[in-house]
Design an enzyme around this catalytic site. Structure first.
Site, mmCIF file in Angstrom:
data_model
loop_
_atom_site.group_PDB
_atom_site.id
_atom_site.type_symbol
_atom_site.label_atom_id
_atom_site.label_comp_id
_atom_site.label_asym_id
_atom_site.label_seq_id
_atom_site.Cartn_x
_atom_site.Cartn_y
_atom_site.Cartn_z
ATOM 1 N N GLU A 1 -3.703 7.558 -3.912
ATOM 2 C CA GLU A 1 -3.676 6.332 -3.109
ATOM 3 C C GLU A 1 -3.585 5.143 -4.057
ATOM 4 O O GLU A 1 -4.466 4.939 -4.895
ATOM 5 C CB GLU A 1 -4.937 6.206 -2.243
ATOM 6 C CG GLU A 1 -4.891 4.995 -1.324
ATOM 7 C CD GLU A 1 -6.165 4.831 -0.495
ATOM 8 O OE1 GLU A 1 -7.271 4.806 -1.082
ATOM 9 O OE2 GLU A 1 -6.063 4.731 0.737
ATOM 10 N N TYR B 1 0.855 -1.190 0.000
ATOM 11 C CA TYR B 1 0.000 0.000 0.000
ATOM 12 C C TYR B 1 0.888 1.236 0.000
ATOM 13 O O TYR B 1 1.828 1.325 0.795
ATOM 14 C CB TYR B 1 -0.873 0.010 1.264
ATOM 15 C CG TYR B 1 -1.626 1.311 1.467
ATOM 16 C CD1 TYR B 1 -2.940 1.449 1.023
ATOM 17 C CD2 TYR B 1 -1.018 2.408 2.074
ATOM 18 C CE1 TYR B 1 -3.627 2.637 1.191
ATOM 19 C CE2 TYR B 1 -1.691 3.605 2.234
ATOM 20 C CZ TYR B 1 -2.993 3.719 1.795
ATOM 21 O OH TYR B 1 -3.680 4.902 1.942
#
Lengths: 291, 407
Positions: B213, B125
């Protein structure tokens, strides 16, 4: 006493000859503010509102001895105006402009840390010391010289608080509109600290809104260092998550920046938190034991 | 401004960030064509079909009334046609859309990235966003790829690495290496990850983004690092200098009333309550919503008419609020500083007459410059409008009106 600006402040207006700059400079002068001139690049040497116009802030400072500047420059050029003021030695820079790109503000804020100045705003209604000096766009007639200082992210909510304090017979020392953007020059905590150290200020109204952690930071500081009653309100108790509510900074990202979370922390830190913005004045009277 | 995954990936590609590439289409026929072209290029029969909506949770989300998830792997042209038919034009409900869901107008066909090879694929991530308190960008990274980062933060905060970037000098090499080392990477995967993070930061910075993101970031079986998804939010204030990004706005993803309000320069956010409101200033507008709730109602909207409230803006505001069928009453709250209350009052009366019959009760609270004159104009207009001057009075009137409506 008061903070940031008073009757001895010498103020210049950046974006002086534009429509916003002209209108509000006129209002400031009518309030009795010592506006000593203004800056519009390319119009140096002219006269506007019976005051000299300069090409650069440096020229204005050198000629007039100005120590405070108010900025009404369009968003794309506002960060540049802030840095110019800082570079010229202005001590208090008040930026009214709304809509400045965040990246510009990140860089401008870093830049001014190397200079001896304080930035208020952007996206704010300015700073007002009752009966002395108006460096902003707040309506002067609702103010009355008194003993309460105000720190607020919002313009019209500041007016609301000011009006209630005047009607409660308390009046104001200085109202500081810190602005509703994600990056601002003076934080809630810093503005509260200024008022806490001002001998004439007997109580402080702190108005925040959803988004960010500035109110919580201020609350912890107040708990550790506070010497005066603080009444607090957080706008946006009914705001949904993830939506920007007008101000660029008013957006709930996570659990910590909701109104409820901030209000809980503020209460725990001894702040008199009001749920309704209509109760600011009377709650301050209670907090001071004068109800 | 939010943009779609495929648009976010276009930006990434432009800055040299490796992406799970693909083709965006809006009909089942084009989906089949895209499938053939991707399968031919990659030599794999696997293609991922991904709904393009402005909400997360698409993989687990469900199409209303069908046994169809928002993201699905297909391995034949027929299957692609079936999935595309199920998705396009239908409503996808995810944990982020609310029960009403969002209509799928476009789908993105992405190449297979989880192919077998020398090592196991692994997900990470990475996001970049603004740290408001520090006034600079922060990179957040975690080995828990594919997971909701808020859950990771809650349960295993030690698995999140943060790297703050000095905006004056930008991301430094050591910072990108720190993250790549923390991921436990070595060899080519390490080098690829450093390059990935560096290019990602450039994309974020150059496009004036508020957030990038990438979840998951994939290390493929042959040690390539690529963005499988892209959630991008751009700074609205900076769009003026990015016309190429401004055109990425998809008004289909926005509430039609909000789009209409924006065209009249009104700052409107639709909510689901029963009392509409019209206010000058964002803070006071939020405060007014809160007051409606405390008075027994629920706010139907946020509406800031700004500093120049006049007959035209008031009329536009009325028209927008009245299009919301849930609205049972309207509260107008103006604190006139520069704005004069008598002018606003005249605006209310004119707007009222221009619209004709306004079917819901209206409470008008005008305070500040010429407030009494404003109240007089409202009271003498003969309109069915409740007038107030103090904020508290307005709250009481809201309660009174709601009671009279049996709410």
């Amino acid at each position: 006493m008061s903070v940031l600006v008073n009757k001895n402040s010498k103020i210049i207006v950046q974006g002086f000859t534009g429509s916003e700059g002209t209108f509000h400079a006129q209002q400031m002068i009518e309030y009795g503010t010592n506006v000593v001139g203004g800056v519009t690049p390319g119009k140096g040497g002219q006269s506007h509102l019976d005051r000299p116009v300069f090409n650069t802030v440096a020229d204005a400072v050198n000629t007039t001895g100005a120590d405070v500047s108010i900025i009404f420059v369009p968003p794309a050029f506002a960060a540049d105006a802030i840095m110019e003021a800082a570079d010229a030695g202005i001590k208090v820079i008040v930026c009214i402009t709304e809509g400045i790109p965040t990246k510009d503000m990140m860089l401008a804020k870093e830049y001014i840390t190397t200079k001896d100045c304080r930035l208020i705003g952007p996206n704010c209604p300015g700073v007002m010391t009752a009966d002395e000096c108006k460096v902003g766009i707040m309506p002067g007639f609702i103010f009355k010289k008194g003993t309460i200082g105000i720190v607020s992210k919002s313009g019209t909510l500041t007016y609301e608080a000011v009006d209630q304090l005047t009607k409660a017979g308390l009046g104001q020392t200085t109202a500081i509109g810190i602005g509703g953007d994600p990056i601002i020059g003076t934080t809630t905590k810093e503005a509260v600290e200024l008022l806490m150290n001002d001998p004439e200020t007997e109580g402080i109204v702190m108005i925040g809104e959803i988004g960010g952690s500035m109110e919580a930071d201020a609350a912890y500081w107040i708990k550790a260092n506070g010497t005066k009653p603080v009444v607090g309100f957080i706008a946006g108790q009914t705001a949904p998550k993830g939506r920007r509510m007008g101000h660029a900074g008013a957006i709930i990202g996570g659990a910590d920046d909701t109104a409820a979370a901030k209000m809980r922390i503020m209460s725990e830190c001894g702040i008199f938190v009001v749920e309704s913005p209509a109760l600011i004045g009377e709650t301050m009277l209670k907090a001071l034991g004068r109800d | 401004m939010n943009i779609h995954e495929y648009q976010g990936k276009e930006i990434l590609k432009k800055y040299g960030v490796r992406i799970q590439d693909g083709i965006v289409v809006d009909t089942p026929e084009r989906a089949v064509e895209a499938y053939r072209s991707i399968a031919e290029r990659t030599g794999s029969k696997f293609v991922v079909v991904k709904s393009q909506i402005h909400a997360g949770g698409r993989g687990k989300g469900q199409i209303q009334g069908l046994e169809q998830r928002g993201v699905q792997v297909a391995k034949s042209p027929d299957q692609v046609r079936e999935i595309a038919t199920n998705l396009l034009g239908n409503v996808l409900v995810t944990h982020q859309t609310g029960p009403e869901g969002k209509k799928v107008n476009k789908i993105f066909l992405a190449e297979d990235a989880y192919y077998p090879g020398a090592s196991e694929p692994k997900e990470y991530y990475i996001s970049i966003l603004l740290d408001r308190a520090k006034g600079c960008p922060v990179i957040m990274a975690s080995t828990e790829g594919g997971m909701d980062i808020e859950e990771v933060a809650e349960h295993t905060p030690e698995k999140i690495i943060k790297e703050w970037v000095d905006p004056r000098v930008g991301l430094q090499g050591f910072q990108a290496r720190k993250i790549a080392f923390a991921f436990g990477l070595s060899g080519n995967a390490f080098k690829e990850m450093v390059k990935f993070i560096t290019s990602l930061y450039t994309a974020y910075w150059e496009s004036d983004a508020s957030m990038f993101e990438i979840n998951p970031v994939l290390k493929t079986s042959d040690d390539k690092i690529m963005a499988i998804d892209a959630k991008v939010n751009l700074d609205d204030n900076a769009l003026i200098r990015h016309p190429e990004l401004a055109i990425m706005r998809d008004t289909n993803e926005e509430d039609p009333l909000e789009v209409e309000a924006g065209e009249s320069n009104l700052n409107y956010v639709k909510l689901d309550g029963n009392v509409g409101c019209m206010v000058n200033g964002a803070g006071l507008a939020m405060g007014t919503m809160d007051l409606i709730k405390l008075s027994g109602g629920e706010p139907a909207n946020f509406l800031d008419v700004g500093g120049g409230a006049n007959a035209k803006t008031v009329e536009a505001g009325f028209r927008i609020i009245l299009k919301d069928p849930n609205v049972k009453a309207i509260l107008i709250n103006i604190f006139g500083g520069i704005v004069r209350c008598d002018r606003v009052a005249t605006g209310v009366v004119e707007a009222y007459k221009a619209i004709g019959n306004i079917p819901v009760p209206i409470i008008v609270r005008l305070q500040g410059t010429n407030a009494e004159e404003g109240a007089r104009i409202i009271n003498e207009s003969g309109l069915k409008v409740y007038s107030a001057i103090e904020f508290k009075e307005a709250a009481a009137k809201v309660t009174e009106v709601l009671k009279s409506l049996g709410l």
